[in-house]
Each structure stands twice: as C-alpha cells, then as structure tokens.
Write a protein that holds these residues in place. Structure first.
Motif, PDB file in Angstrom:
ATOM      1  N   LYS A 230     -18.315  52.386 -23.989  1.00 11.41           N
ATOM      2  CA  LYS A 230     -19.505  52.297 -24.843  1.00 11.41           C
ATOM      3  C   LYS A 230     -19.968  50.839 -24.981  1.00 11.41           C
ATOM      4  CE  LYS A 230     -19.049  54.634 -28.710  1.00 11.41           C
ATOM      5  NZ  LYS A 230     -18.347  55.238 -29.868  1.00 11.41           N
ATOM      6  N   LYS A 231     -19.012  49.941 -25.172  1.00 10.56           N
ATOM      7  CA  LYS A 231     -19.355  48.525 -25.327  1.00 10.56           C
ATOM      8  C   LYS A 231     -19.963  47.975 -24.048  1.00 10.56           C
ATOM      9  CE  LYS A 231     -17.336  44.111 -26.828  1.00 10.56           C
ATOM     10  NZ  LYS A 231     -17.776  43.284 -25.698  1.00 10.56           N
TER      11      LYS A 231
ATOM     12  N   GLU B 134     -14.097  53.519 -25.960  1.00 11.54           N
ATOM     13  CA  GLU B 134     -14.718  52.443 -26.734  1.00 11.54           C
ATOM     14  C   GLU B 134     -15.147  51.303 -25.820  1.00 11.54           C
ATOM     15  OE1 GLU B 134     -15.626  52.579 -29.907  1.00 11.54           O
ATOM     16  OE2 GLU B 134     -14.914  54.652 -29.775  1.00 11.54           O
TER      17      GLU B 134
ATOM     18  N   SER C   1     -23.497  49.350 -23.559  1.00 16.41           N
ATOM     19  CA  SER C   1     -24.500  48.787 -24.475  1.00 16.41           C
ATOM     20  C   SER C   1     -24.902  47.376 -24.070  1.00 16.41           C
ATOM     21  CB  SER C   1     -23.964  48.785 -25.906  1.00 16.41           C
ATOM     22  OG  SER C   1     -22.864  47.889 -26.037  1.00 16.41           O
ATOM     23  N   GLU C   2     -23.994  46.651 -23.401  1.00 16.70           N
ATOM     24  CA  GLU C   2     -24.281  45.272 -23.011  1.00 16.70           C
ATOM     25  C   GLU C   2     -24.915  45.169 -21.629  1.00 16.70           C
ATOM     26  OE1 GLU C   2     -20.467  43.485 -23.311  1.00 16.70           O
ATOM     27  OE2 GLU C   2     -20.502  43.343 -25.516  1.00 16.70           O
TER      28      GLU C   2
END
Length: 747
Positions: free
Chosen positions: A459-460, A456, A463-464
């Motif tokens: 992924k975060k 997780e 994405s940033e």
C-alpha cells in the motif's frame, strides 16, 4: 497425457524448426490406403508374439530391465522389430513443450510455450502450428518420436484443473487450433496424439466419473472439436480418456472408439490408452482400443498374457489383433515416424530461436480485459510499484504431465505435501521475471518491488508511485480441480488494498482459467496473461509498455459469479473430501476409502460456455471473444449471402494510430429456433494504421447444422438464419439475415 513418477498417467500445415529457427513446410504426404496396405503387409510377416509386443507399452520409470534398449525416463517406450524395420518408439508428454515434470532427466531442459489457453486466445492457427513445430523439433532432437500433445477437450467448467492445457469452450476454435498444433508437431516426422477422447472435463474423480450426455449434444460439442482437429491435423494416434462416457470407460467404449471414430470418421491411426486407463482385456480390445500405454500403471498388463489367452479362447479374434497392430503401423507410416527413425544420440537445439516462438505465442495470447482512461500502455511514468506474484523471480506455469523444465531453470519450485497431484507435480515458475523485463524496457523509470505478503508495504509503495502493477497468480494442475474461482492467498484483498491506495492500478493475472474479480470496478486496467511460458516476463513487459499491441481474445467465458456456470463447483468434490478425511483419521486402513463411480450430468448439452450464458440470460464478467487493443477498428460494407452456404463479406479498417490485430467473429443461429448463437467463423487480421482489408467468412457447415440421430448425420434446416458480425459472443451490433438451403451431411 502422461504422468511422472507413479500415479496414473494421462496424458496435435506444417513446419519444422531447423538451423536458426527458420520455419519451413515439411509435411509427409501419403495415400491412406497405401499406408494401410503397407502396414498389413508388415503385419503378415509377424509372429503372434511380435504382434502382442506392439500393443502394450512400458512406463520407463517403473520398467527397469524390461527392454534391452535404453529406457529414457519419460512417458512411454515400445520396442521395435528390427528384422521388419519397425522402429523403436519413445513417447513424451508435450502439450506445452517436451515435458520433464519432476526432472526425471536431470539437467534436460526444453522450450516452454505459454498455456494452451493462451495460444487459443490468439485465434490464430498459425501460432498454434509454429508452437507445435517447435515442440516436435525439440522432441526429435531429444530422441522422442511420439508426443502426447493435442488436448482438445472443451471447457465445460471454469474450475477444471486442466483448463490451461486445453483450447477453450468452443468446438470450432478448439478444433482448428488443435489441428494446426498437431500438424506442426507431425511436420517433424513424428506422431502427435489428440486427447483425451472424450468429454474428460474435470479432474475430480477423473478415473471413475461417468460423463452423461445425449448423443446429439455430444456430437455437436466435444466430439465436433475432436472431429475438426483430426481432419485438420491427421494425428497418428488418438488417446482415450480415463472417465466413463454414458456408462462405459472411454478406453472400452465401443460407440466412441469404433462406431464414431473408426467408422463414422474413417480414422486410420491407432487408439492408445491414457496411462492407467485400461480396466479389461476382451471388452477394451473389442471396443476398439489398439494399445495399452504405460502398462505398469494399470492393475495388470491387460494386453499381454491376458490378450494371448483371449485370442486362444476366441474371445478376441485374430483379425482384431492384426487390425490393432496395423493401425499402430499406419499411424507411424503416415506421419513419417516409421521411415525416419528418431536419432540415436541427442541433437543440438537452437533454444534462442525457439524462445522467440514461445514469446510470440505469449504476446499474441495475452488479453487486455479492461483499460479505462487508456492507462495502458505505460508512457511517461516515472515511478512504478510492482507488487506480488513473485514477479521479481519469474512467471507461473501449470502443473501435471505437461510441465516443462524450461531453459533458464525454475527459480521457484514448491513440492506438494498432499493431494492427487503430489507425486508428479510441483508449483513451478519459469525464470522470466516481469520486474526485470520492465526495468529493461523502461530504463528511466524507478521500479520497485514489494512481496505480496507485505500488504502494508504494498500500500505504501503504491501510494508513493505513479502507477501500481499487481501480479496475481492462481496455480492449477492436472489431477486436481480448483476448489473455487477466487484468487488464492488473499490476493483479492491485496488488489483491493493497493487500488484504494493508488487509483492507477493495473492487475496482471497469471491464471489457469477464469477467476472472479470482486475488485474489478476499483482497478482501471486488467491484463490476463495466463501461464505465459518461458518468455512470459518479456511478453508481459512488451504488452504493458506498448512495444506489442495486445491482440488476444478470450477463448473462454469469465463468469461474474460461480453460480452462473452450469456447475458452481467440481461434481464429487464433497465425496472426495469426506473420503480423504476418513483416510487421514484411519491411516492403517486408508486404502479402503476409494471414490466410487459417480455420474456427471452435463445438463448444458451442446450449449457449452458462451452458449449456456446466452441461453440462461446471464451476463458474464467478460464474454468469450472479448479483448481490447491500443488501436481501434471499424467494420464496414458488410453483406451476407445465403443459398448453399452463409457467406459474410466486409471491410476491416484500422482507424487508430497503432498497428494491431482485429479478430472479427461470425456467429449464427436459425431464426425461430431456441439455439443460442454459435461461432461459425473467425479470422485474425493484422493491419497498419489506416489500412483496410476485405474479409470473407463462410459459416462452417456443421456449426450451422444440428446433429440428427435419426439420419444419422448432420442436418441443415432450410430457412432464414441470423448472422452477427461481432467482436465477442455478446456483440449484436451488426446482425444480418439470409436464407439457407436445406442439406444433410454424413456423421
């Protein structure tokens, strides 16, 4: 190869490294007949006991008190004969550097090259030569004078645990690269071996497996790689393998050791056994084995008292013993090891200069597999998420007898709790962090790191960021095969998750060989970094940022599915797993559950690797010879001539805006035959933008020929031949024809 603390040991122009790391020619030159005559004269002065003492060697970790000399914890030790000037011999594993697997020699470090597959990916014998010269220089400085390096077994199966130690699936490429590596080592007046003779192609059941293949196919594949390596490198010794070949153990196989190696090829040096690979006295000696290595790892010392008895009984002749010893001395004399003994004390090593050799090899061998939208090299990127692979700590290395304790230490080292490799292998990383190298190379970018276990978080972070780089690892080792071709530790799912969160995702693979890539279409850029050695972090960063233009080409086919390969999984793995389960359930009698000899039928014959895929009509994930760069090349004005040889001439033009290396490849087959095309020539060419180079490739005669057991020898059939000027094994965009004259060659 040779192993460390107790299992079974298994164990290649011309540069020496000195001063500030300068490379200079230094190859001992010697007439072979003169070397043998000198060796025979020395043997004539020996007693029988002195002769016997030279044909079996100690395994130092288990040989305390058996020599009056210091036993350096390493692979092997053979006392000399001071009254005759015969030197003491100390042996070390050294495929990728002077090995110190489980730190038997506390605090002793060495320079770690990238994996042999990475070196093979350079398609540059000079890279192999410089790496060998560096290893040889360090070995001599550490008081070793025989190195167990020079692995040339062809990759027949993508899951083989030792693929990373070898040089790929093609006999011409593997033979040329191994020969250069051997010559580099021996430029330091020490012995290199070539190993493991022969067809030692999987680790599962390697001590009992029976490799079955017909004579012509064997001559045209694995044996051809050995033959080329021996011709190019002239190794002082050949190491025979653990496995059987067509029914006889390789170290007691008269056809291999005497008929092929010594008679057909005229090999003058000595045949040493792999560590724990001897099973007999009379049969092995008469078959052509000259020296029992690491005697403590065999069931008994076969070439000690039993050999004395065999001589007394007339089962082994005095002439055979004399030949065994003379071959040993010849190998030492021809390489310069006899007349230039190893130093008595350790010498200073220029590790900084040697690290540059390792880094250059890594940079030349990293392969850019995919680069959609020119995502690489990284430019103008502000935020980067680096994910997984312990990229914050270092880079992965392969396990087993080739393991190097590299300069800088091991930031991660994980012991194995079970398995065939547990006694001498650890999951080990070199202290070269790609994360740190990227931060140094891109000081204006914000680069964060997320551990692979935090999906997780990964992924975060992805994405940033502007770009995500996922490092994925696959550890492989001697003594065990990979159970399948998937990335372990759920890394395939990790890459897919990151790619879903960030379209600009780069996958960097640190693997021992091919892996499946179910996420390939989701990821625009893929980099195969192999096991990149002690400067791997810097090399990867230089490739990703464009400081170095990628130039590696695959020396091995990456299958799209395991079912495409000749064998989808290790032969005998089911039997081994069953026996291990039985032993675990009955520990008091665990020793009775031993794997028995089983056959491996190499149905592909000489059509190894890319030839198999072509013959079967299979489309691989990435083909042999494939590799992208940050520039572009054009091939122009190609002409093919025939006659006695096939000669392909052409111009290579760098049509891009960056300096880079092209690797034109020449593939050949006879019109009307059912043979797949074979690599018959290649050359790595570095060009500046706009530069043109005229290149001529001549087809290696034995690649064009077939082996004819009726001759016996090589036969080139006259007629028309098709020649492809290609960028990989599947490229047929430039095909020419020419007529070749019939010819024959000796075996």
């Amino acid at each position: 190869m040779a192993r460390s603390m107790g299992l079974a040991y298994a164990a290649t122009w011309v540069i020496a490294v000195s001063g500030a790391g300068a490379l200079h020619a230094q190859q001992p030159s010697d007439d072979g007949n003169a070397s043998r005559e000198r060796a025979d004269a020395i043997v004539a002065k020996m007693t029988r006991d002195e002769k016997i003492a030279l044909v079996h060697g100690l395994f130092p970790p288990m040989a305390a008190g058996k020599s009056e000399h210091e036993l350096i914890p390493s692979a092997g030790h053979i006392d000399g004969i001071p009254r005759l000037g015969v030197p003491l011999v100390r042996e070390s594993d050294a495929s990728l550097g002077v090995a110190n697997q489980v730190e038997q020699r506390k605090g002793d470090v060495a320079t770690a090259l990238p994996s042999s597959l990475a070196t093979a990916s350079s398609f540059d014998p000079e890279i192999a030569h410089q790496g060998g010269a560096m290893i040889g220089a360090e070995a001599r400085a550490k008081r070793f004078n025989v190195l167990l390096g020079g692995g040339v077994n062809l990759t027949r199966d993508p899951w083989n645990g030792r693929n990373f130690e070898y040089l790929g699936e093609d006999p011409l490429l593997a033979g040329e690269m191994a020969g250069a590596h051997i010559a580099g080592i021996q430029s330091n007046n020490i012995v290199s071996t070539v190993k493991h003779f022969a067809i030692n192609s999987q680790e599962t059941g390697r001590m009992v497996a029976d490799a079955r293949i017909d004579e012509a196919a064997l001559r045209m594949s694995d044996l051809l790689a050995f033959q080329i390596a021996i011709e190019k490198g002239n190794p002082g010794s050949v190491m025979c393998a653990y496995n059987k070949v067509n029914g006889d153990y390789a170290c007691a196989n008269k056809h291999l050791l005497t008929d092929v190696l010594k008679k057909d090829w005229g090999y003058r040096g000595w045949v040493m056994s792999d560590w724990g690979a001897v099973h007999s006295t009379v049969k092995a000696a008469n078959a052509g084995l000259d020296q029992e290595s690491g005697q403590e790892l065999d069931k008994q010392i076969f070439f000690g008292a039993p050999l004395e008895q065999a001589l007394a009984d007339g089962k082994v002749s005095q002439a055979r013993l004399d030949d065994m010893v003379a071959r040993y001395l010849t190998g030492l004399i021809e390489t310069g090891a006899y007349d230039t003994p190893a130093p008595k004390t350790a010498q200073k090593i220029d590790y900084a200069a040697h690290a540059r050799v390792a880094q250059r090899a890594a940079e030349a061998g990293i392969v850019l597999l995919k680069n959609d939208g020119d995502l690489l090299p990284l430019s103008g990127v502000r935020k980067i998420a680096v994910i997984g692979g312990h990229a914050d700590r270092g880079v992965l290395s392969g396990g087993g007898s080739s393991q190097v304790r590299s300069v800088g230490g091991a930031p991660i080292e994980i012991p194995l709790g079970s398995g065939a490799a547990s006694s001498f292998a650890r999951i080990t990383y070199h202290a070269s962090s790609p994360l740190k190298a990227l931060r140094k190379a891109m000081p204006n970018a914000q680069i964060t790191f997320v551990d692979q276990r935090d999906v997780e978080g990964a992924k975060k972070a992805a994405s940033e960021a502007d770009v995500a780089i996922v490092f994925a690892v696959q550890w492989t080792t001697e003594a065990q095969d990979a159970p399948d071709l998937s990335l372990p530790y759920h890394q395939d799912a990790l890459i897919s998750a990151v790619a879903a969160a960030q379209p600009k995702t780069i996958a960097v693979l640190e693997t021992g060989g091919p892996v499946l890539m179910p996420w390939r279409d989701q990821v625009p850029a893929i980099v195969e970094a192999w096991y990149p050695g002690q400067r791997g972090g810097q090399a990867i960063a230089n490739i990703l940022t464009g400081k170095v233009n990628p130039s590696g080409r695959l020396p091995i086919t990456f299958p799209a599915a395991a079912s495409q390969a000749p064998r989808p999984e290790p032969v005998g793995l089911d039997k081994l797993n069953s026996l291990e389960a039985q032993a675990a359930s009955n520990p008091a009698n665990a020793s009775q559950y031993q794997l028995q000899s089983f056959p491996i039928d190499y149905v592909e014959g000489a059509d190894v690797g890319y030839r198999w895929y072509e013959k079967q009509g299979e489309t691989p994930l990435f083909p042999f010879g494939h590799g992208l760069t940050y520039t572009s090349f054009a091939y122009r004005n190609a002409t093919l001539s025939g006659g006695k040889t096939l000669t392909l001439s052409f111009d290579v033009v760098n049509t891009g805006k960056r300096a880079g290396a092209a690797v034109p490849q020449m593939y050949v087959t006879r019109e009307g035959s059912d043979h797949p095309m074979r690599l018959a020539g290649f050359q790595r060419i570095e060009l500046r933008p706009g530069e043109t180079r005229h290149v001529t490739l001549s087809a290696a005669p034995r690649i064009v020929a077939d082996y004819d057991t009726a001759l016996p020898g090589w036969r080139i059939q006259g007629g028309k031949y098709k020649v492809a000027l290609a960028t990989d094994a599947t490229d047929r965009s430039r095909v020419f024809t020419a007529t070749l004259q019939a010819a024959t060659m000796k075996p």
